[in-house]
Design a protein around this motif. Structure first.
Motif, PDB file in Angstrom:
ATOM      1  N   GLU A   1       3.979 -18.217  -1.082  1.00  0.00           N
ATOM      2  CA  GLU A   1       5.399 -17.917  -0.924  1.00  0.00           C
ATOM      3  C   GLU A   1       6.107 -18.641  -2.044  1.00  0.00           C
ATOM      4  O   GLU A   1       5.924 -19.840  -2.220  1.00  0.00           O
ATOM      5  CB  GLU A   1       5.956 -18.434   0.411  1.00  0.00           C
TER       6      GLU A   1
ATOM      7  N   HIS B   1       9.787 -19.379  -3.140  1.00  0.00           N
ATOM      8  CA  HIS B   1      11.206 -19.341  -2.781  1.00  0.00           C
ATOM      9  C   HIS B   1      12.007 -19.632  -4.043  1.00  0.00           C
ATOM     10  O   HIS B   1      11.670 -20.555  -4.799  1.00  0.00           O
ATOM     11  CB  HIS B   1      11.514 -20.376  -1.699  1.00  0.00           C
TER      12      HIS B   1
ATOM     13  N   CYS C   1      12.460 -14.749  -1.414  1.00  0.00           N
ATOM     14  CA  CYS C   1      11.084 -15.155  -1.148  1.00  0.00           C
ATOM     15  C   CYS C   1      10.173 -14.080  -1.722  1.00  0.00           C
ATOM     16  O   CYS C   1      10.273 -12.908  -1.346  1.00  0.00           O
ATOM     17  CB  CYS C   1      10.846 -15.316   0.352  1.00  0.00           C
TER      18      CYS C   1
END
Length: 173
Positions: free
Chosen positions: A107, A109, A150
């Motif tokens: 992930e 961000h 994201c």
């Protein structure tokens, strides 16, 4: 497609193995009698936290998911997992590009650079979001502080420094 993402950690004194088992039981119970518009859910270890991803077809499906998660046969399973959780924070994302599947990997961000339009950002990220099993999610209704985006990817990717990326490993529970 939308995703409600609930980020949390085990409460003090809770064994990680017990916590993860409770999370798996809850998601299995939810899937066994899926509410309308529910597409699936998964839990991942992301950094030092856990993230439950609930995929739904539309915002209308959120009401049914919210009711189903805590009612009927799911009540004791939900309550057992909830009693073990601490520091919960929820986010609502809309998929803006790529495949919507949740998978292991990373992930990332990040925030949109100041002065960059959304269409320009999406075009700039297209070489990444066009890859298999990669998707870009934008936070809905700006529910909280940045980052707004994201990027889910099976492989680690580098974004420009101006995005202020936070890269976290994502492992299924």
């Amino acid at each position: 497609m939308l995703a409600y993402v609930f980020s949390h950690r085990p409460a003090g004194g809770v064994y990680v193995a017990d916590y993860e088992a409770a999370l798996r039981r809850f998601h299995a119970t939810l899937a066994s009698a899926a509410p309308a518009g529910f597409l699936g859910s998964s839990t991942f270890r992301v950094g030092d936290r856990y993230a439950d991803w609930y995929l739904v077809a539309s915002s209308a499906a959120l009401d049914a998911l919210n009711e189903a998660a805590v009612s009927g046969a799911r009540t004791p399973v939900h309550d057992a997992a909830a009693r073990m959780a601490a520091d919960g924070v929820g986010k609502l994302y809309s998929r803006v590009a790529g495949e919507g599947r949740s998978q292991a990997g990373f992930e990332i961000h990040f925030s949109k650079p100041a002065g960059t339009g959304y269409a320009d950002l999406y075009e700039r990220l297209q070489p990444l979001t066009g890859r298999p099993d990669t998707s870009l999610w934008r936070r809905m209704m700006v529910l909280g502080p940045p980052p707004e985006f994201c990027l889910l990817s099976p492989a680690q990717v580098e974004l420009p420094r101006e995005f202020h990326p936070e890269v976290l490993r994502r492992e299924p529970v």
